[in-house]
Structure formats: C-alpha cells, structure tokens
Design a protein around this motif. Structure first.
Motif, PDB file in Angstrom:
ATOM      1  N   VAL A  57       0.804  -0.981  -0.406  1.00 47.63           N
ATOM      2  CA  VAL A  57      -0.128  -0.044   0.124  1.00 47.63           C
ATOM      3  C   VAL A  57       1.011   1.116   0.111  1.00 47.63           C
ATOM      4  CG1 VAL A  57      -1.922   0.988   0.973  1.00 47.63           C
ATOM      5  CG2 VAL A  57      -1.955  -1.248   1.230  1.00 47.63           C
ATOM      6  N   SER A  58       0.937   2.290  -0.907  1.00 43.65           N
ATOM      7  CA  SER A  58       1.636   3.125  -1.081  1.00 43.65           C
ATOM      8  C   SER A  58       0.444   4.101  -1.670  1.00 43.65           C
ATOM      9  CB  SER A  58       2.483   2.917  -2.081  1.00 43.65           C
ATOM     10  OG  SER A  58       2.404   2.931  -3.106  1.00 43.65           O
ATOM     11  N   GLY A  59       1.045   5.728  -1.336  1.00 40.75           N
ATOM     12  CA  GLY A  59       0.390   7.143  -2.195  1.00 40.75           C
ATOM     13  C   GLY A  59      -0.319   7.820  -0.482  1.00 40.75           C
ATOM     14  N   HIS A  60      -1.625   8.004  -0.612  1.00 42.14           N
ATOM     15  CA  HIS A  60      -1.355   8.722   0.508  1.00 42.14           C
ATOM     16  C   HIS A  60      -2.596   8.591   1.602  1.00 42.14           C
ATOM     17  CE1 HIS A  60      -2.622  12.515  -2.736  1.00 42.14           C
ATOM     18  NE2 HIS A  60      -0.792  12.044  -2.482  1.00 42.14           N
ATOM     19  N   VAL A  61      -1.831   7.000   2.350  1.00 42.89           N
ATOM     20  CA  VAL A  61      -1.803   6.453   3.499  1.00 42.89           C
ATOM     21  C   VAL A  61      -0.723   6.698   4.858  1.00 42.89           C
ATOM     22  CG1 VAL A  61      -3.230   4.627   3.082  1.00 42.89           C
ATOM     23  CG2 VAL A  61      -0.912   4.567   2.617  1.00 42.89           C
ATOM     24  N   GLU A  62      -1.762   6.857   5.963  1.00 40.03           N
ATOM     25  CA  GLU A  62      -0.658   7.014   7.114  1.00 40.03           C
ATOM     26  C   GLU A  62       0.034   6.232   7.300  1.00 40.03           C
ATOM     27  OE1 GLU A  62      -0.622   9.923   8.558  1.00 40.03           O
ATOM     28  OE2 GLU A  62      -2.744  10.558   8.706  1.00 40.03           O
ATOM     29  N   PRO A  64       2.489   3.743   4.516  1.00 35.07           N
ATOM     30  CA  PRO A  64       2.454   2.893   4.051  1.00 35.07           C
ATOM     31  C   PRO A  64       3.048   1.635   4.283  1.00 35.07           C
ATOM     32  CG  PRO A  64       3.452   5.055   3.080  1.00 35.07           C
ATOM     33  CD  PRO A  64       2.954   5.090   4.712  1.00 35.07           C
ATOM     34  N   GLY A  65       3.443   0.446   3.549  1.00 34.33           N
ATOM     35  CA  GLY A  65       4.042  -0.775   3.800  1.00 34.33           C
ATOM     36  C   GLY A  65       3.301  -1.933   2.751  1.00 34.33           C
ATOM     37  N   VAL A  66       4.375  -2.998   3.252  1.00 32.53           N
ATOM     38  CA  VAL A  66       3.741  -4.318   2.668  1.00 32.53           C
ATOM     39  C   VAL A  66       2.945  -5.342   4.048  1.00 32.53           C
ATOM     40  CG1 VAL A  66       4.766  -6.693   2.062  1.00 32.53           C
ATOM     41  CG2 VAL A  66       5.998  -4.481   1.140  1.00 32.53           C
ATOM     42  N   TRP A  90      -4.362   9.353   4.326  1.00 30.75           N
ATOM     43  CA  TRP A  90      -3.495  10.541   5.341  1.00 30.75           C
ATOM     44  C   TRP A  90      -4.211  11.987   5.800  1.00 30.75           C
ATOM     45  CZ3 TRP A  90       1.704  12.273   3.168  1.00 30.75           C
ATOM     46  CH2 TRP A  90       0.928  13.437   1.557  1.00 30.75           C
ATOM     47  N   ILE A  93      -5.822   2.774  -7.210  1.00 28.86           N
ATOM     48  CA  ILE A  93      -5.766   1.451  -8.261  1.00 28.86           C
ATOM     49  C   ILE A  93      -5.277  -0.058  -7.265  1.00 28.86           C
ATOM     50  CG2 ILE A  93      -3.735   0.878  -9.737  1.00 28.86           C
ATOM     51  CD1 ILE A  93      -3.903   4.152  -9.963  1.00 28.86           C
ATOM     52  N   ILE A 133      -1.865   1.832  -4.930  1.00 27.04           N
ATOM     53  CA  ILE A 133      -2.037   3.062  -5.082  1.00 27.04           C
ATOM     54  C   ILE A 133      -3.483   4.146  -4.191  1.00 27.04           C
ATOM     55  CG2 ILE A 133      -0.674   4.809  -6.325  1.00 27.04           C
ATOM     56  CD1 ILE A 133       0.154   2.711  -7.791  1.00 27.04           C
ATOM     57  N   MET A 158      -5.230   7.593  -3.406  1.00 24.26           N
ATOM     58  CA  MET A 158      -4.919   8.398  -4.038  1.00 24.26           C
ATOM     59  C   MET A 158      -6.291   9.571  -3.128  1.00 24.26           C
ATOM     60  SD  MET A 158      -4.746   8.240  -8.206  1.00 24.26           S
ATOM     61  CE  MET A 158      -4.637   6.950  -8.552  1.00 24.26           C
ATOM     62  N   THR A 199      -6.647  15.008  -4.530  1.00 22.66           N
ATOM     63  CA  THR A 199      -5.844  14.355  -6.473  1.00 22.66           C
ATOM     64  C   THR A 199      -6.152  14.878  -7.573  1.00 22.66           C
ATOM     65  OG1 THR A 199      -5.289  12.835  -5.152  1.00 22.66           O
ATOM     66  CG2 THR A 199      -4.733  11.997  -7.658  1.00 22.66           C
ATOM     67  N   LEU A 235       3.003  11.746  -5.793  1.00 23.27           N
ATOM     68  CA  LEU A 235       1.441  11.685  -4.291  1.00 23.27           C
ATOM     69  C   LEU A 235       2.612  12.349  -3.675  1.00 23.27           C
ATOM     70  CD1 LEU A 235      -0.694   8.385  -5.132  1.00 23.27           C
ATOM     71  CD2 LEU A 235      -0.905  10.872  -5.809  1.00 23.27           C
ATOM     72  N   ARG A 236       3.947  11.843  -2.801  1.00 20.32           N
ATOM     73  CA  ARG A 236       3.810  11.747  -2.034  1.00 20.32           C
ATOM     74  C   ARG A 236       5.467  13.205  -2.155  1.00 20.32           C
ATOM     75  NH1 ARG A 236       1.890   8.739   1.756  1.00 20.32           N
ATOM     76  NH2 ARG A 236       3.324   9.387   3.861  1.00 20.32           N
ATOM     77  N   CYS A 273       8.004   2.145  -3.479  1.00 28.61           N
ATOM     78  CA  CYS A 273       6.845   3.484  -2.862  1.00 28.61           C
ATOM     79  C   CYS A 273       6.367   4.043  -1.858  1.00 28.61           C
ATOM     80  CB  CYS A 273       5.419   2.713  -3.880  1.00 28.61           C
ATOM     81  SG  CYS A 273       6.233   2.000  -5.677  1.00 28.61           S
ATOM     82  N   ASP A 274       6.184   2.670  -0.817  1.00 29.75           N
ATOM     83  CA  ASP A 274       6.411   2.686   0.670  1.00 29.75           C
ATOM     84  C   ASP A 274       7.065   3.544   1.382  1.00 29.75           C
ATOM     85  OD1 ASP A 274       7.993   0.865   0.758  1.00 29.75           O
ATOM     86  OD2 ASP A 274       7.170   0.049   1.898  1.00 29.75           O
TER      87      ASP A 274
END
Lengths: 437, 169
Positions: free
Chosen positions: A244-249, A251-253, A274, A283, A319, A321, A325, B94-95, B132-133
């Motif tokens: 999970v990446s992008g606009h979250v508090e 991000p990670g696996v 976030w 996405i 991803i 947003m 965005t 985005l970041r 990306c993280d």
C-alpha cells in the motif's frame, strides 16, 4: 486454523536474512524432503491441488504451468525467477529478497526438483543493488553449506542458481522480455506461442515464476494442499503480500490472507487516508489496473473478486489517492511512465502510449478539448489486444477507466485552463497557450 | 582505436568475467553482467568502453551499443560522480517527488538531465524504483535514500559534497 505469516514473521529481527536464522526456524526442511522423499510428479500435483496462483500479476495456476514443461526433453530446462518487480506501486518481492532470501532459495529448490531443472536464473531489476548483493550472499552461503551445487542437501540432485541483474527496463518484467534480456539482448518481448514452457530461455523449456509465488512452496509442502486451500478464497487461496502506497498514514507491505477487503487494508492496516482527508481513488493491483472510485472499495482483494469488479489483483500494488488529487495529473503521470517504458516494437503501443501522454498533457496544461475525452477511449480501443505483449493493455486500462470514472476532473481542467496545480502555477494562463507542446 | 587499446579489465575483473561465462550456455548471455563489470572498472560506459566489451566478447559493437542504450540504468558517459535519480512515478509523485526535484534544482543550480559545473552531480528523473512505501525516493548511484523530507535532500547533498571533498567514493 489461524492465519500464520510465512514471508514476514521475522522481518524486524536483525539477522532474519541469515542462513543460521532461517534454519533455526525450520528452514530448508521442506526442500530436503522434496529432494529426498518426494517424486517430481507428486510435487506438481500437490501444487496444482493447492491451487497456488502466480503472484506476479497474471494469476496463472503455478502447478498447471509446471505441467506444460515436457517431461522428456533432450534439452536442459531452466527456471527464470521473475524478480524484476517493476510494476508501479509494487515492492513486495524486494522485501522477500532483502529480508528472507533463503525462503526464495528453498522455493526455487522445490520448483526445480518438481520440474527437473538444474539451473535457475534470478532476474532482479538493476536498481535493487542491495537486494542483489543480499541474494548473492545467501546463494554463496547455500553453496558453501551444500544446499546448492552438485548434491543439494545430501541428495543426488544438482542445482545451480545465478543472479542476473537487469538494467532499468519495465518491459523486462514481461516474461519473454525477461528471457530475451537474460540472453543478452534488448529486452523486447516475443510472440507466444511458442510459450516459454516449451521454448523459452536459450530455446529450452523454461518455467517463469515470480519471487512471491516460489516463496509459497515450502509452506504448501509443510501444511499440505488441503490446508493451504483453506486460507482465503478457494479459487485464489494462500497468504499474500499487499503493498500500500500513496496517500495513507502508514504505507507498507502487509501479509494477510488473500481476500482481505480493500477498505480494511487501507483503513486498518495502512492507517487510513492521510491527514484526515477523504478517499478519492484507488488503483488496486499496480498502475496497469483499472482504477476504483472511493465507493468501489468494499471489494475482496483476490483474483476473482477484483476481476468481477472490473479490475485486477495484478501485483497487489495498492496506490491510494486522496480527495486533493487531480486525476488529470495522475493520468499524465501514469501515461508518461508507459510511454517511457514501451519497448517500441509494436506500433499501437509505441504510438498509442505517446498519444495518451500527449492528450493527458495538453489537458493538464490548459490546451485540452472536450473531444479529447472520446479520443482517449478511441486510442485505447486501438491498443488493447493488438500488440505482442500486454504493455499496451497496461497503459490503456488505467487511461480508459480514469477518464470514464473521473470525467468531472477532466471537464474542469478543460474548462478552467488546466489542472488545479497548473492553474495555480500559471494564474495568468487562460488556457490554450500550451496546447501545442 | 587508440583509446580502446588503453582500456583493459584488471586481472580481478577478468576473473569475474570468466566466472560469468561459466554461468551461461552462451557467451552473449553474459553481456549485461559484463557491462556491469565494465561500468565499475572504467567508471562509465561511453563508446570506447562499449567497444572494448564488444571486442572482448566478440559481439558486434552495434549490438552492445543497442543493449546499453535500451536500458536506463547503465552509467553512461558524462554522468557526474553522484547520479541523483529522483523517482517520479505515481506513488512518489503523490508524496512530493516534484518538490524533491525542485529542491535539488535549487540547491545545485542544475535542471533535470544536467550535470553540475563541478562534475559532482547529475540530476535525473527516473521511473518507479520499487520503493513506493518510502516515497519520495532518490537513488544516488547504487544507494536508495528513502522517505525524504526537503531537509533530508539538503543533508544528502551536503553529505555527498563532504564525501567528495575527502576523496571518498
């Protein structure tokens, strides 16, 4: 049975990548059994029965793929491990290679025993220098301990493993592009058939499997196909790494059972959108997937459910947003990527990705026209299914879905002289000035 | 080609090259990794270096050139000592990768694709680095610098300057 993590249980331990650590947790026991006690056909049947499906993006059943390789062949057979991990939004195989490289090697041994392969190449993307070094160190240790080499783990089975570094090309994540790249060429994909299982690397039968796919194998042997199938939905079972990446508090696996809800993944595991903002778009499976709106996120993250929702699990690269965005800017970013990464062999892809980037660009900078919205769809129609590999489709899917689902952003950018970010930077621009860039 | 004649792999590099040949059924398959050896032996892959690899491997120079230019990650001629490659794909964008590029531009006075006058820095925008993280991310030569704030960018540049001043790698 409660869910047990198999890829990431120890990643916060200092020496989790070491052979000693791996062995102290039962590492290489399943490979030893595979080499000494299992018949190859039984291994293939077990993986088929487990219904392990490829974790690289296509979701093809792994055991079935192995079954395509001719049993009798006067040519050598190869395993090409896809560690190219180039799909935007994806960073899971990197974690396995850096933190748990012996798990991958154990999976490789099991696969090679099942199919009768004596040389595996790990194709790792060129940028992952640290991961490649870590993998090489693990391989060196495995050779010196008799895990790899002439008599793997005390058996009469011979196996060599070679790390082959890529050099920066998304297209080498496509299986035939990857094989071409290992052969020392520009990584341009080839028409199928012949499929790699019959005529792959160096013209020989070749299995191509993703890192995470192979890393499932020791666990399948440990608990058996029947138990494995109980994890997550039966049609695409197993533990899964979600990125999970992008606009979250946070991000990670995240390692979870296949089929976790996308909304739970975002809100609970990744800490939610976030800055207290609202969700706008997601996405779900790497940038090649159709985009989902905020209202479409109550969907299970597995192959069948996401296909039913009109998108795909892909590489499970999520991803996120937020409401700020502008989807015109997002589209432009994604199209620039595909245009840059198109290998240039097929006209619909080489030209189509360029057109899509140009159209997105002119809308973003205030030169867009209303008819551009239909033009995007038209260009996409002329790309999908018309090329050697799926890169053209991978560009068209996000393009058509973003324009369709977020049409209001495009209309606003066309009417207002560009995307909000562009207008903010160029307040005097009334639109149209940059139309011809 | 007098320039080519002066180029040669060290004994150690030659050993690595021969080991590579033993790992593949064809010589050509060793091309990508051999280019990595050439990169680290010679510092960059310009035409003379590519010609050397072509001669060594008995591969047409045009083929070697075609391969080097197909991929983006080889260290081509004219790149500064520190190649700052800012990931610009969606998750990083985005970041704030755009702000990272602007900051590097401001601090070094170079645009994307340019090299600083001192020859130390080249700035590039690159596509997804698979990190990306920890966006935004810069890959400087082999190393990832992740989760960068603008202050981190300043600190990185300063650190690299000092490292160069000491004659370090």
């Amino acid at each position: 049975m409660s869910f047990r993590k198999i890829f990431t249980p120890y990643i916060h331990e200092d020496k989790c990548h070491s052979l000693k650590f791996y062995r102290s947790n039962g590492g290489y026991e399943q490979a030893r059994k595979a080499l000494n006690d299992w018949q190859p056909d039984d291994l293939i049947e077990t993986v088929k029965a487990a219904n392990l499906r490829g974790r690289g993006g296509a979701g093809f059943p792994t055991g079935v793929k192995w079954g395509f390789v001719p049993k009798q062949s006067d040519k050598p057979k190869y395993l090409a491990v896809n560690a190219d991990e180039s799909e935007p939004g994806t960073f899971k195989d990197r974690l396995i290679m850096e933190k748990n490289p012996h798990l991958l090697l154990e999976g490789i041994i099991i696969c090679c025993k099942a199919v009768g392969i004596h040389h595996a190449y790990i194709y790792i993307r060129g940028e992952f220098v640290f991961g490649a070094n870590r993998l090489q160190n693990a391989i060196d240790r495995a050779y010196s301990e008799g895990i790899l080499g002439e008599n793997c783990l005390g058996s009469d089975f011979k196996l060599d493993v070679t790390v082959h570094r890529g050099a920066g090309a998304y297209i080498c994540g496509e299986e035939t592009g990857m094989l071409t790249s290992i052969e020392g060429d520009r990584g341009q994909p080839k028409l199928k058939p012949p499929f790699p299982a019959v005529e792959g690397l160096f013209g020989c039968p070749t299995v191509v499997n993703n890192v995470e796919t192979l890393a499932n194998l020791p666990y399948i042997l440990e608990i058996g196909a029947e138990e494995y199938r109980k994890i997550g939905p039966e049609n695409s079972p197993g533990p899964k790494l979600f990125c999970v990446s992008g606009h979250v508090e946070k991000p990670g696996v995240f390692e979870l059972p296949m089929g976790v809800s996308l909304r739970t993944l975002i809100d609970e595991h990744a800490g939610g959108v976030w800055k207290g903002r609202k969700l706008k778009a997601v996405i779900p499976g790497g940038s090649s997937a159709h985009v989902l709106t905020a209202d479409e996120c109550d969907v299970a993250m597995d192959i069948e459910s996401l296909a039913a929702a009109g998108t795909m699990l892909g590489s499970a690269g999520v991803i996120v947003m937020d409401e700020t965005t502008c989807m015109v800017d997002a589209l432009l970013n994604i199209m620039r990527f595909y245009h840059h990464e198109s290998c240039g062999q097929c006209t619909p892809c080489r030209e189509g990705t360029g057109w899509l980037e140009k159209i997105a660009h002119r809308i973003a900078v205030g030169g867009g026209r209303m008819e551009d919205l239909d033009l995007v769809t038209e260009v996409c129609d002329r790309m999908v299914g018309k090329t050697i590999c799926a890169l053209a489709d991978a560009a068209a899917f996000p393009a058509e879905s973003i324009v369709k689902k977020f049409r209001e952003d495009f209309v606003a950018a066309i009417e207002n002289g560009g995307s909000p970010a562009w207008v903010k930077r160029h307040p005097a621009n009334t639109g149209g000035a940059a139309a011809h860039v | 080609m007098t320039v080519t004649e002066t180029l040669a792999f060290s004994d150690e590099a030659m050993k690595k090259y021969e080991w590579l040949l033993s790992r593949y059924p064809t010589r050509k398959a060793a091309l990508l990794p051999t280019l990595r050896i050439a990169e680290s032996e010679f510092g960059e892959l310009g035409v003379p270096q590519m010609k050397y690899v072509a001669d060594l491997m008995e591969i047409p120079p045009a083929t070697v050139f075609g391969v080097v230019t197909f991929y983006t990650h080889y260290r081509r001629a004219g790149v500064g000592k520190y190649h700052l490659q800012v990931c610009s794909t969606l998750s990083c964008a985005l970041r704030g990768s755009g702000d990272v590029v602007s900051r590097v531009t401001e601090r070094l006075g170079i645009g994307v694709g340019e090299t600083s006058d001192c020859g130390l820095f080249t700035l590039s925008k690159v596509e997804c680095l698979g990190s990306c993280d920890t966006a935004p991310v810069i890959q400087c030569n082999d190393d990832y610098h992740e989760g960068l704030s603008l202050e981190d960018v300043d600190a990185l540049i300063e650190q690299l300057r000092q490292e160069a001043g000491k004659g370090g790698a």
